[in-house]
Design an enzyme around this catalytic site. Structure first.
Site, PDB file in Angstrom:
ATOM      1  N   GLY A  94       0.813  -1.223   0.000  1.00 35.02           N
ATOM      2  CA  GLY A  94       0.000   0.000   0.000  1.00 35.02           C
ATOM      3  C   GLY A  94       0.846   1.272   0.000  1.00 35.02           C
ATOM      4  O   GLY A  94       0.326   2.360   0.195  1.00 35.02           O
ATOM      5  N   ASP A 154       5.637  13.942  -8.359  1.00 38.71           N
ATOM      6  CA  ASP A 154       5.252  14.320  -6.993  1.00 38.71           C
ATOM      7  C   ASP A 154       6.412  15.064  -6.309  1.00 38.71           C
ATOM      8  O   ASP A 154       6.226  16.124  -5.701  1.00 38.71           O
ATOM      9  CB  ASP A 154       4.875  13.040  -6.215  1.00 38.71           C
ATOM     10  CG  ASP A 154       4.549  13.335  -4.770  1.00 38.71           C
ATOM     11  OD1 ASP A 154       3.485  13.919  -4.506  1.00 38.71           O
ATOM     12  OD2 ASP A 154       5.373  12.997  -3.894  1.00 38.71           O
ATOM     13  N   LYS A 198       6.728  19.099  -5.057  1.00 41.86           N
ATOM     14  CA  LYS A 198       7.192  19.476  -3.714  1.00 41.86           C
ATOM     15  C   LYS A 198       8.424  20.384  -3.801  1.00 41.86           C
ATOM     16  O   LYS A 198       8.555  21.333  -3.022  1.00 41.86           O
ATOM     17  CB  LYS A 198       7.477  18.220  -2.891  1.00 41.86           C
ATOM     18  CG  LYS A 198       6.186  17.463  -2.539  1.00 41.86           C
ATOM     19  CD  LYS A 198       6.443  16.058  -2.044  1.00 41.86           C
ATOM     20  CE  LYS A 198       5.144  15.349  -1.664  1.00 41.86           C
ATOM     21  NZ  LYS A 198       5.306  13.898  -1.467  1.00 41.86           N
TER      22      LYS A 198
HETATM   23  N1  HSE Z   1       2.776   9.758  -2.864  1.00 39.93           N
HETATM   24  C1  HSE Z   1       3.587  10.430  -1.924  1.00 39.93           C
HETATM   25  C2  HSE Z   1       4.738   9.542  -1.477  1.00 39.93           C
HETATM   26  C3  HSE Z   1       2.848  10.884  -0.690  1.00 39.93           C
HETATM   27  O1  HSE Z   1       4.873   8.412  -1.950  1.00 39.93           O
HETATM   28  O2  HSE Z   1       5.519   9.998  -0.648  1.00 39.93           O
HETATM   29  C4  HSE Z   1       1.962  12.048  -0.900  1.00 39.93           C
HETATM   30  O3  HSE Z   1       2.707  13.216  -1.153  1.00 39.93           O
END
Ligand code: HSE
Length: 434
Positions: A185, A199, A203
């Site tokens: 998960g 992602d 950030k």
């Molecule tokens: N999908 C991101 C991660 C978490 O795997 O760290 C949400 O920012």
């Protein structure tokens, strides 16, 4: 009087966790902040979905306009850059502070959103958007305000760091590590967004925007994911004394230029970022006044993200109340004069390291272990090296947990034994398990 109405948009994993944590910790929040935060409206498209926390039907509103209307502060946890951004803009225009965890929205539509925030003199808070539960954005925007940041390095994607850790430590191939992350998960069924670096790039854009207080254009950020890294690259890097991590890099060039990039990066094995394993996140910052700082902790998940969202919510609520002319207690007014008791050291429980200089003759260990046993102190391990005849030998014991007072009393008796030739040396052990 200090009731603040909260509108929550999005009741997925994070939204429901914020709801639950606000409810569960209401009295703790109230005693610390003097605020009564109540969720008075929830907007969620998918109301039929079975979820861990039931969506309270009485709070459900049919659309985002109703949500804005019925709240003093809006929490945006819907995700995406469309409706989420319209909600944030709508709330800011209505003078209602916004709390969000949505890095994609801030990276892609930051210019519009930050301009609306300035124009309508209404703040937007987004601690949870970078590195989940780690309060790194508040540190950058407040505690470190006097600093120019020469660099920020971040391991800000748990999915990628989990995969790279498995590849490095167990020699598994990328595809197998990804499959494992999905089974646990940690990775989404469609992991593209994480493993291709987007992602992390969102950030990095948020970090750079905040650190330089200028809108950084996401389109100009270089993005490279981890899909090309093989187990062999991992091995070769290690042989050369390096590890491979996906780093979000923000480097100041000068007042007008900054590097913002995300790519797999070889970093020396001795660097502290190498020890950041699994889904943990870390951010390493250099400020020209403070020097080097490291932050690490959980970067995702309902509870960690809720912790950051609720921290922002309290700041937003204070802002809302002070704008309404309600007096806010200064921080030291909420430190209660009748403090908690500090536990007596004798009652504190810890493990002990004990080094004795003893005679090397039969029964010595028995006498010592009998005194510890009578004091109900268990021995976890023992080391004794050999010595030449007539010399004392070092006897080193690690104990299980014991009350400090029991240990003190046992030590007094041990030091009186004839076979013990010097004052015992003892230190407490911290296992960092609780
Ligand atoms: N999908 C991101 C991660 C978490 O795997 O760290 C949400 O920012």
């Amino acid at each position: 009087m200090n009731l603040v109405r909260i509108g929550l948009a999005g009741f997925g994993n994070i939204g429901s966790s914020v709801f639950e944590n606000l409810k569960r910790n209401a009295s703790l929040i109230e005693s610390r902040s003097g605020l009564n935060l109540a969720i008075t409206a929830i907007a969620e498209k998918d109301i039929r979905r079975k979820r861990r926390v039931a969506l309270p039907k009485s709070l459900h509103v049919p659309n985002l306009e109703a949500l804005i209307q019925r709240s003093d502060i809006v929490i945006e946890l819907m995700g995406g850059c469309g409706a989420a951004a319209e909600l944030a803009l709508g709330a800011l225009r209505a003078g209602k502070p916004v709390v969000t965890a949505n890095k994609a929205m801030l990276a892609v539509r930051g210019r519009e959103i930050f301009s609306a925030s300035a124009l309508h003199q209404t703040p937007i808070f987004f601690e949870a958007s970078v590195a989940g539960g780690i309060p790194v954005l508040r540190a950058i925007r407040e505690s470190l305000m006097v600093n120019r940041f020469s660099h920020i390095y971040g391991i800000v994607n748990g999915t990628c760091n989990y995969i790279l850790t498995q590849m490095a430590e167990r020699g598994v191939a990328f595809a197998d590590a990804l499959k494992e992350a999905q089974e646990l998960g940690y990775a989404e069924p469609d992991p593209t967004f994480d493993i291709e670096g987007f992602d992390s790039a969102h950030k990095a854009t948020v970090l750079a925007t905040l650190a330089y207080n200028r809108c950084v254009d996401f389109k100009q950020v270089y993005v490279e994911g981890i899909t090309r890294i093989s187990a062999e690259d991992m091995r070769c890097a290690r042989q050369l004394g390096y590890a491979i991590k996906l780093l979000a890099i923000v480097r100041r060039v000068d007042d007008r230029e900054v590097e913002v990039r995300v790519h797999p990066t070889l970093i020396p094995q001795h660097n502290r970022l190498v020890s950041i394993r699994g889904v943990t996140n870390a951010v390493s910052i250099r400020g020209h006044v403070v020097g080097d700082l490291e932050f690490s902790g959980p970067g995702a998940g309902g509870n960690a993200t809720s912790s950051a969202v609720i921290g922002d919510l309290i700041e937003a609520a204070r802002y809302h109340l002070s704008r309404r002319g309600c007096n806010q207690p200064p921080f030291n007014a909420i430190i209660h004069p009748d403090g908690p008791r500090v536990k007596k050291m004798g009652d504190v429980v810890s493990r002990f390291y004990l080094r004795l200089a003893v005679e090397d003759s039969p029964g010595v260990l028995a006498q010592i272990s009998s005194l510890l046993g009578k004091a109900k102190i268990g021995i976890a391990s023992v080391i004794q090296t050999e010595a030449r005849a007539g010399k004392t030998v070092p006897l080193i014991l690690m104990t299980h947990e014991a009350r400090n007072l029991s240990m003190q009393n046992a030590l007094k008796k041990i030091s009186r034994l004839k076979c013990v030739k010097a004052k015992p040396v003892t230190f407490r052990v911290e296992t960092f398990e609780n």
